[in-house]
Write a protein that holds these residues in place. Structure first.
Motif, PDB file in Angstrom:
ATOM      1  N   GLY A 145      -7.716 -91.492 109.173  1.00 22.23           N
ATOM      2  CA  GLY A 145      -8.464 -90.319 108.738  1.00 22.23           C
ATOM      3  C   GLY A 145      -8.886 -89.427 109.887  1.00 22.23           C
ATOM      4  O   GLY A 145      -8.885 -88.195 109.765  1.00 22.23           O
ATOM      5  N   TYR A 146      -9.220 -90.044 111.020  1.00 22.92           N
ATOM      6  CA  TYR A 146      -9.665 -89.259 112.184  1.00 22.92           C
ATOM      7  C   TYR A 146      -8.477 -88.570 112.859  1.00 22.92           C
ATOM      8  O   TYR A 146      -8.573 -87.399 113.244  1.00 22.92           O
ATOM      9  CB  TYR A 146     -10.398 -90.172 113.168  1.00 22.92           C
ATOM     10  N   TYR A 147      -7.366 -89.288 112.972  1.00 22.52           N
ATOM     11  CA  TYR A 147      -6.172 -88.669 113.548  1.00 22.52           C
ATOM     12  C   TYR A 147      -5.664 -87.543 112.654  1.00 22.52           C
ATOM     13  O   TYR A 147      -5.186 -86.515 113.146  1.00 22.52           O
ATOM     14  CB  TYR A 147      -5.090 -89.721 113.772  1.00 22.52           C
ATOM     15  N   ALA A 148      -5.768 -87.729 111.341  1.00 22.39           N
ATOM     16  CA  ALA A 148      -5.339 -86.676 110.416  1.00 22.39           C
ATOM     17  C   ALA A 148      -6.241 -85.452 110.541  1.00 22.39           C
ATOM     18  O   ALA A 148      -5.765 -84.308 110.528  1.00 22.39           O
ATOM     19  CB  ALA A 148      -5.355 -87.201 108.980  1.00 22.39           C
ATOM     20  N   ALA A 149      -7.540 -85.679 110.657  1.00 23.03           N
ATOM     21  CA  ALA A 149      -8.474 -84.553 110.796  1.00 23.03           C
ATOM     22  C   ALA A 149      -8.169 -83.736 112.047  1.00 23.03           C
ATOM     23  O   ALA A 149      -8.276 -82.503 112.040  1.00 23.03           O
ATOM     24  CB  ALA A 149      -9.909 -85.076 110.830  1.00 23.03           C
ATOM     25  N   LYS A 150      -7.767 -84.421 113.110  1.00 26.91           N
ATOM     26  CA  LYS A 150      -7.436 -83.710 114.345  1.00 26.91           C
ATOM     27  C   LYS A 150      -6.094 -82.989 114.207  1.00 26.91           C
ATOM     28  O   LYS A 150      -5.977 -81.797 114.536  1.00 26.91           O
ATOM     29  CB  LYS A 150      -7.392 -84.693 115.517  1.00 26.91           C
ATOM     30  N   ASP A 166      -4.467 -88.745  99.653  1.00 27.66           N
ATOM     31  CA  ASP A 166      -3.590 -87.922  98.830  1.00 27.66           C
ATOM     32  C   ASP A 166      -2.164 -87.849  99.356  1.00 27.66           C
ATOM     33  O   ASP A 166      -1.242 -87.554  98.595  1.00 27.66           O
ATOM     34  CB  ASP A 166      -4.174 -86.503  98.725  1.00 27.66           C
ATOM     35  N   ASN A 167      -1.975 -88.068 100.645  1.00 28.89           N
ATOM     36  CA  ASN A 167      -0.641 -88.011 101.249  1.00 28.89           C
ATOM     37  C   ASN A 167      -0.556 -89.055 102.345  1.00 28.89           C
ATOM     38  O   ASN A 167      -0.552 -88.730 103.543  1.00 28.89           O
ATOM     39  CB  ASN A 167      -0.350 -86.611 101.788  1.00 28.89           C
ATOM     40  N   ALA A 168      -0.492 -90.311 101.928  1.00 34.92           N
ATOM     41  CA  ALA A 168      -0.517 -91.420 102.886  1.00 34.92           C
ATOM     42  C   ALA A 168       0.664 -91.363 103.852  1.00 34.92           C
ATOM     43  O   ALA A 168       0.519 -91.664 105.040  1.00 34.92           O
ATOM     44  CB  ALA A 168      -0.525 -92.752 102.133  1.00 34.92           C
ATOM     45  N   GLY A 169       1.829 -90.961 103.355  1.00 37.89           N
ATOM     46  CA  GLY A 169       3.016 -90.922 104.194  1.00 37.89           C
ATOM     47  C   GLY A 169       2.872 -89.971 105.367  1.00 37.89           C
ATOM     48  O   GLY A 169       3.293 -90.276 106.486  1.00 37.89           O
ATOM     49  N   GLU A 170       2.276 -88.821 105.137  1.00 40.21           N
ATOM     50  CA  GLU A 170       2.057 -87.860 106.216  1.00 40.21           C
ATOM     51  C   GLU A 170       1.121 -88.442 107.261  1.00 40.21           C
ATOM     52  O   GLU A 170       1.337 -88.279 108.473  1.00 40.21           O
ATOM     53  CB  GLU A 170       1.468 -86.561 105.654  1.00 40.21           C
ATOM     54  N   CYS A 171       0.074 -89.148 106.809  1.00 46.53           N
ATOM     55  CA  CYS A 171      -0.871 -89.738 107.759  1.00 46.53           C
ATOM     56  C   CYS A 171      -0.219 -90.847 108.573  1.00 46.53           C
ATOM     57  O   CYS A 171      -0.514 -91.001 109.763  1.00 46.53           O
ATOM     58  CB  CYS A 171      -2.086 -90.276 107.002  1.00 46.53           C
ATOM     59  N   VAL A 172       0.668 -91.618 107.944  1.00 45.96           N
ATOM     60  CA  VAL A 172       1.394 -92.649 108.687  1.00 45.96           C
ATOM     61  C   VAL A 172       2.219 -92.005 109.793  1.00 45.96           C
ATOM     62  O   VAL A 172       2.235 -92.483 110.939  1.00 45.96           O
ATOM     63  CB  VAL A 172       2.287 -93.466 107.742  1.00 45.96           C
TER      64      VAL A 172
END
Length: 346
Positions: free
Chosen positions: A56-61, A263-269
């Motif tokens: 979640g933190y890496y995605a926020a950045k 909502d988009n787990a693949g993108e976060c991976v």
């Protein structure tokens, strides 16, 4: 021990009883900080190395959510020699991630840290056994050899044994578990500890093992779970209204990041793997799926992500007291909902 086992396992070496003494050497009278409201530069100290546990933190950045809040966030990976409480107490980061018992132990030693958001609403720790062992529930651990990580990771198991009237000193043989699942897989013990997002997958990846072969003791269902990844900051730092505003903006962006990973787990991976490919995409995808369950449910004890559930806090604090992580009952002042509430106002 292979490299993956070392990386997966070292995450859980908390060493809670020793944590207080190490933190006690830190001066708690306002260590200097390089970040803050002037430049919008803040640092987040992770509990462990870059992996989907912190997606979640890496995605926020990566997705610009921190930038939207006029923040320049540096994410600091952890490691086996890094205690987030020490880093934040010493002014090396404005925010940290760790399990709640570690924070409570640090506070009791006089380090002015406070939980500002409880991101993981559930415990990811389980006790795993093969059905062929005859174990069907926690009560069946009586008379068994049970592996568990010591150094602060055993308390959920001990609380569960107590609940079922199993004397940990007389009725069960507790075995110190290495950071892999070999003792269970080679049937040297009847049950072993596993995190849903790490070691449990190691078991399922073993030749010939299927999920239907296993019995899972879930401490959440037992009512003996303790809270894990939460965000904390220095309490004295937060007394400045400008810093409180920074914290609210940081939390708002971080929770947006966690929602994006839901909502988009693949993108976060993909974001996490790009940052650090150590564990590999397949394992990170498993971790992302399991971590989402810890953040979002089912079912979540609170209606709102990041909001501390008071009953879960008290359960964690009471277990920590019972097993001498703490010398006295933790006060509710160890957490605040004020930053969470401020994050909802924009």
């Amino acid at each position: 021990m292979n490299r993956r086992s070392m990386l997966l396992g070292a995450l859980f070496t908390i060493a809670l009883p020793a944590l207080g003494s190490s933190l006690g050497s830190f001066g708690c009278k306002g260590p200097s900080s390089q970040g803050g409201e002037e430049s919008g530069k803040v640092r987040l100290q992770l509990k462990w190395m870059t992996q989907a546990q912190f997606a979640g933190y890496y995605a926020a950045k990566a997705k610009g959510f921190y930038t939207d809040e006029k923040l320049d966030v540096t994410i600091l990976p952890g490691g086996p020699d890094i205690v987030p409480e020490q880093v934040v107490a010493g002014g090396g980061a404005e925010f940290g991630i760790d399990w709640l018992p570690s924070l409570l132990s640090a506070r009791e030693q006089g380090t002015p840290l406070i939980n500002i958001a409880q991101v993981f609403q559930h415990s990811g720790m389980r006790q795993v056994a093969f059905k062929t062992s005859g174990i069907k529930s926690a009560a069946d651990l009586r008379g068994r050899k049970v592996a568990v990580w010591f150094g602060g990771n055993e308390f959920e198991l001990l609380a569960t044994l107590d609940k079922h009237g199993v004397d940990r000193n007389k009725d069960v043989t507790l075995v110190q578990q290495p950071f892999d699942m070999n003792l269970l897989l080679t049937k040297q013990v009847d049950a072993a500890s596993a995190m849903t997002y790490n070691e449990y997958k190691q078991v399922l990846d073993s030749p010939g093992v299927k999920a239907d072969d296993l019995v899972i003791i879930d401490f959440n269902q037992e009512g003996t779970a303790m809270l894990e990844d939460g965000i904390f900051a220095r309490e004295d730092w937060l007394k400045d209204d400008k810093h409180k505003d920074v914290a609210a903006r940081f939390l708002r962006a971080s929770l947006r990041g966690w929602a994006a990973c839901r909502d988009n787990a693949g993108e976060c991976v993909d974001i996490v793997v790009k940052q650090s490919p150590t564990l590999g995409k397949e394992h990170q995808a498993w971790m992302m799926s399991e971590v989402n369950k810890l953040v979002w449910g089912p079912p979540s004890p609170t209606a709102e992500p990041g909001l501390m559930d008071k009953a879960a806090f008290r359960r964690t604090a009471d277990i920590a007291l019972k097993f001498k992580v703490l010398k006295k009952p933790a006060e509710n002042a160890a957490f605040t909902t004020a930053v969470w509430e401020a994050s909802k106002k924009k």
